[in-house]
Design an enzyme around this catalytic site. Structure first.
Site, mmCIF file in Angstrom:
data_model
loop_
_atom_site.group_PDB
_atom_site.id
_atom_site.type_symbol
_atom_site.label_atom_id
_atom_site.label_comp_id
_atom_site.label_asym_id
_atom_site.label_seq_id
_atom_site.Cartn_x
_atom_site.Cartn_y
_atom_site.Cartn_z
ATOM 1 N N LYS A 56 0.882 -1.177 0.000
ATOM 2 C CA LYS A 56 0.000 0.000 0.000
ATOM 3 C C LYS A 56 0.914 1.220 0.000
ATOM 4 O O LYS A 56 1.709 1.407 0.922
ATOM 5 C CB LYS A 56 -0.872 -0.018 1.260
ATOM 6 N N THR A 108 0.229 11.800 -1.872
ATOM 7 C CA THR A 108 -0.890 12.486 -2.496
ATOM 8 C C THR A 108 -1.186 13.781 -1.760
ATOM 9 O O THR A 108 -1.477 14.805 -2.378
ATOM 10 C CB THR A 108 -2.145 11.599 -2.489
ATOM 11 N N HIS A 152 -5.342 11.110 7.567
ATOM 12 C CA HIS A 152 -5.891 10.064 8.429
ATOM 13 C C HIS A 152 -6.885 10.633 9.439
ATOM 14 O O HIS A 152 -7.659 11.530 9.148
ATOM 15 C CB HIS A 152 -4.771 9.289 9.119
#
Length: 280
Positions: A56, A108, A152
């Site tokens: 990931k 990102t 997050h």
């Protein structure tokens, strides 16, 4: 018998929720992988060095690893209303010349920040300071940096630090493009071969489906690795980051990835990619 796949993903609730069934040998016909837990900045580096089979990573890292790894069409994190935030101690802070903490320059979040800042901070921000994401809010609160780019669960907890949301990078992206926000990608080594990559994608899709069918099954695994996160925050995290794009990127998902990387390449932030390199 094939060797177990060496896999790395984060201990965040969305990853442990999604991969619980696969990691525990609960996907019919699929062997459990060998799992390493690591935050995204670590897995980005593992991918760039060509280590492990499945990882990931941030979509911001993808252009540097596409020669060796294929983007899988499932298991990752895209969505709406889930973008990174820029936080400050005082509302409405002008970022011109200011120090900004970011979790990675290969993320990102960083690409979205740079694309936003090119228009919103015409005078240019100052120094970029790379910090582990859990250190960013304390650094802003304590005045060690002027602003912080957070990801997050910080979306749900920043007010506990007395901080203010200056801008939502995902909101700016969605308003400009109408596309979902591409955050975390699942990649697999191309040398595994086309057949095994298809089998791997099928296993991940099944793991996602099983997670949705029986959310309570993964609960102990999620909370075990949630780094002392409040269970309610863990639930919000899963609800935000696990969605239709986790099961399949689809046309909108691929358009979002291509759009982000194309815009970032035009700004000189990432290498340009061949559009065909995203195909699975």
């Amino acid at each position: 018998m094939a060797e177990p796949l060496r896999v790395a993903y984060s201990p965040c609730p969305n990853d442990t929720f999604v991969f619980h069934a696969w990691a525990h040998g609960l996907v019919p016909g699929a062997a459990a992988p060998e799992v390493t837990f690591a935050d995204i900045d670590i897995t980005n580096g593992l991918a760039e060095r060509g280590e492990l089979d499945v990882l990931k990573i941030s979509y911001g890292q993808l252009p540097w690893v596409l020669d060796e790894y294929a983007l899988l069409p499932c298991g990752g994190a895209l969505g709406r209303g889930c973008g990174p935030l820029v936080l400050t101690r005082e509302p409405g802070t002008d970022l011109t010349g200011r120090r900004v903490a970011v979790p990675s320059e290969r993320s990102t979040a960083y690409l979205l920040f740079r694309l936003w800042a090119a228009k919103a901070v015409p005078g240019g921000f100052g120094e970029i300071v790379v910090l582990p994401f859990h250190e960013i809010m304390p650094a802003v609160r304590d005045g060690r940096v002027d602003a912080g780019l957070v990801i997050h669960e910080a979306r749900f907890t920043y007010q506990q630090y007395g901080l203010h949301r200056l801008a939502d990078m995902g909101e700016a992206w969605e308003q400009e493009t109408g596309l979902p926000i591409p955050l975390g990608a699942i990649i697999a080594r191309r040398s595994l071969g086309a057949e095994r990559l298809r089998e791997l994608s099928a296993a991940i899709r099944t793991s996602v489906a099983l997670a949705w069918e029986n959310p309570s099954a993964s609960r102990p695994y999620v909370l075990e690795h949630a780094q002392e996160m409040d269970p309610d925050v863990a639930d919000q995290h899963i609800a935000l980051y696990v969605n239709e794009f986790t099961g399949d990127l689809g046309e909108a998902g691929y358009a979002a990835v291509h759009g982000l990387l194309t815009r970032a390449a035009a700004e000189g932030l990432v290498p340009a990619i061949d559009p065909g390199a995203l195909a699975f």
